[in-house]
Design a protein around this motif. Structure first.
Motif, PDB file in Angstrom:
ATOM      1  N   ILE A 143       1.264   3.533   9.074  1.00 37.18           N
ATOM      2  CA  ILE A 143       0.971   4.488   8.091  1.00 37.18           C
ATOM      3  C   ILE A 143      -0.410   4.190   7.526  1.00 37.18           C
ATOM      4  N   MET A 144      -0.620   2.856   7.036  1.00 38.22           N
ATOM      5  CA  MET A 144      -1.748   2.396   6.813  1.00 38.22           C
ATOM      6  C   MET A 144      -2.982   2.533   7.669  1.00 38.22           C
TER       7      MET A 144
ATOM      8  N   VAL B 128      -8.479   9.207   6.055  1.00 36.63           N
ATOM      9  CA  VAL B 128      -9.143   9.224   4.759  1.00 36.63           C
ATOM     10  C   VAL B 128     -10.677   8.763   4.657  1.00 36.63           C
TER      11      VAL B 128
ATOM     12  N   LEU C  28      -8.691   4.331  -0.510  1.00 26.91           N
ATOM     13  CA  LEU C  28      -7.410   5.203  -0.683  1.00 26.91           C
ATOM     14  C   LEU C  28      -6.918   5.802  -1.787  1.00 26.91           C
TER      15      LEU C  28
ATOM     16  N   ARG D 281      -3.708   6.485   7.480  1.00 21.48           N
ATOM     17  CA  ARG D 281      -4.494   6.762   6.332  1.00 21.48           C
ATOM     18  C   ARG D 281      -5.777   6.343   6.291  1.00 21.48           C
ATOM     19  N   ILE D 282      -6.061   4.920   6.729  1.00 24.61           N
ATOM     20  CA  ILE D 282      -7.549   4.402   6.946  1.00 24.61           C
ATOM     21  C   ILE D 282      -8.252   5.395   7.862  1.00 24.61           C
TER      22      ILE D 282
ATOM     23  N   LEU E  83       0.915  -1.256   0.077  1.00 23.99           N
ATOM     24  CA  LEU E  83       0.034  -0.070   0.054  1.00 23.99           C
ATOM     25  C   LEU E  83       0.838   1.271  -0.044  1.00 23.99           C
ATOM     26  N   VAL E  84       1.729   1.122   0.906  1.00 22.96           N
ATOM     27  CA  VAL E  84       2.670   2.521   1.089  1.00 22.96           C
ATOM     28  C   VAL E  84       3.487   2.704  -0.196  1.00 22.96           C
TER      29      VAL E  84
END
Lengths: 218, 136
Positions: free
Chosen positions: B80-81, B88, A111, B84-85, A80-81
């Motif tokens: 990070i994931m 966002v 995303l 973001r979840i 993902l990153v």
């Protein structure tokens, strides 16, 4: 095409090899020293040792000019990153990520992280189709998996058999595109009567394919 | 504040306890049930077993009502994931992520994620103590 492949595990390795054989320009990225050492002989300058999930690493891999970035490390969050960085920092238009957990597909989509491939989903889908009496096959999916073209073989007892195309309650979001009958391809009109043995080709939103199958094959 | 802490290692559990003591409503998520046992018996908050990158687990932990979320796992890309979840998809107003490797700060900044790096903080504090004028 210039393709950056991040992650030199089995998938990355074979993908890079295949792309090179097909004449594309490839950079394979691997962070692990041992893996790098094993592969550098075979890949030479096409292999770069760095962490592809950092801006620096992607920079070294020449990501800015890549046509496609493929993230095939073993971890979904790392993939993902990589995809987010490639798209948002480097303006790469096409990214493809391998995901292990099919549930992550939803997250990648929300995303805006590009296309995902989940072998679990693909194989489970194939198993399900086999179980559905082999009368349906997916020909193609596109628009990042949102749309599917599939073919369905009508049996004597299918709900669609003996009815006109116009009469069928095909779900909205699906169209019957063509009918292959005894080796000939017809573009059906609303009045075309469907027969047992017809192979019906339909375009549908992937989400609606179960409904479509119900309406046509039962 | 309604806060979700993802990751119940030494850092995450320490944070969760402090938040609870500060009167906040805390829910802690960790994949390992054993990790959640780090929390004291009388911990007033909620515990959820599951991975913080699963939207269903986050919903179960009440992310839709959360004012804040801290991503405290031991893996930077996971944090990070999660961040973001939270930002966002769930629009959590305040999100902070822990960075484990100071060299990866650039990645977090690329996404505009608020971060805290325990390694940097600890080094700064120790340096201050080592170089301080006061004799002990």
């Amino acid at each position: 095409m210039y393709v950056v492949v991040v992650g030199a595990g089995k998938v990355g390795y074979y993908l890079a090899k295949t792309l090179l054989q097909e004449g594309h320009e490839v950079t394979l990225v691997e962070r692990n020293r041992q893996k790098y050492a094993k592969l550098v002989h075979e890949f030479g300058d096409n292999l770069v040792r760095c962490n592809g999930s950092t801006p620096d690493g992607l920079e070294r891999a020449g990501c800015a000019r890549a046509d496609v970035v493929v993230a095939v490390t073993g971890a979904d969050e790392t993939n993902l990153v990589i995809c987010l960085l490639a798209r948002q920092q480097f303006g790469v238009k096409r990214t493809i990520a391998r995901i292990n957990n099919p549930k992550n597909e939803e997250i990648f989509r929300a995303l805006d992280a590009g296309v995902t491939v989940s072998s679990t989903t693909v194989i489970a889908g194939l198993i399900e189709q086999e179980v559905a009496a082999r009368r349906i096959a997916t020909l193609l999916t596109f628009a990042a998996g949102e749309m599917t073209i599939l073919e369905m073989d009508l049996a004597e007892d299918s709900p669609a058999t003996g009815r006109t195309v116009g009469e069928l309650s095909v779900p909205s979001g699906s169209i019957l595109v063509s009918v292959v009958r005894r080796g000939r391809v017809l573009i059906p009109s609303g009045n075309t009567v469907l027969e047992a043995g017809d192979r019906v080709i339909a375009l549908t939103y992937t989400d609606h394919q179960a409904e479509l199958r119900e309406a046509v094959l039962g | 504040m309604v806060v979700i802490v993802v990751g119940c290692g030494r850092q995450g559990s320490n944070l969760a306890v402090r938040l609870a003591q500060g009167g906040h409503q805390v829910t802690v998520i960790d994949e390992e049930p054993e990790a959640l046992e780090r929390l004291p018996e009388d911990f007033p908050g909620e515990r959820v077993v599951g991975t913080g990158i699963d939207m269903d687990v986050l919903r179960e932990a009440g992310i839709e009502q959360a004012d804040a979320l801290a991503a405290m796992t031991s893996r930077d890309n996971t944090n990070i994931m999660i961040a973001r979840i939270a930002e966002v998809i769930f629009h959590v107003p305040r999100v902070v992520a822990r960075i484990n490797d100071p060299l990866r700060e650039s990645v977090f900044h690329a996404f505009g994620i608020s971060t805290v790096c325990p390694i940097t903080l600890a080094s700064e504090a120790v340096m201050k103590a080592l170089l301080s004028e006061e004799a002990h």
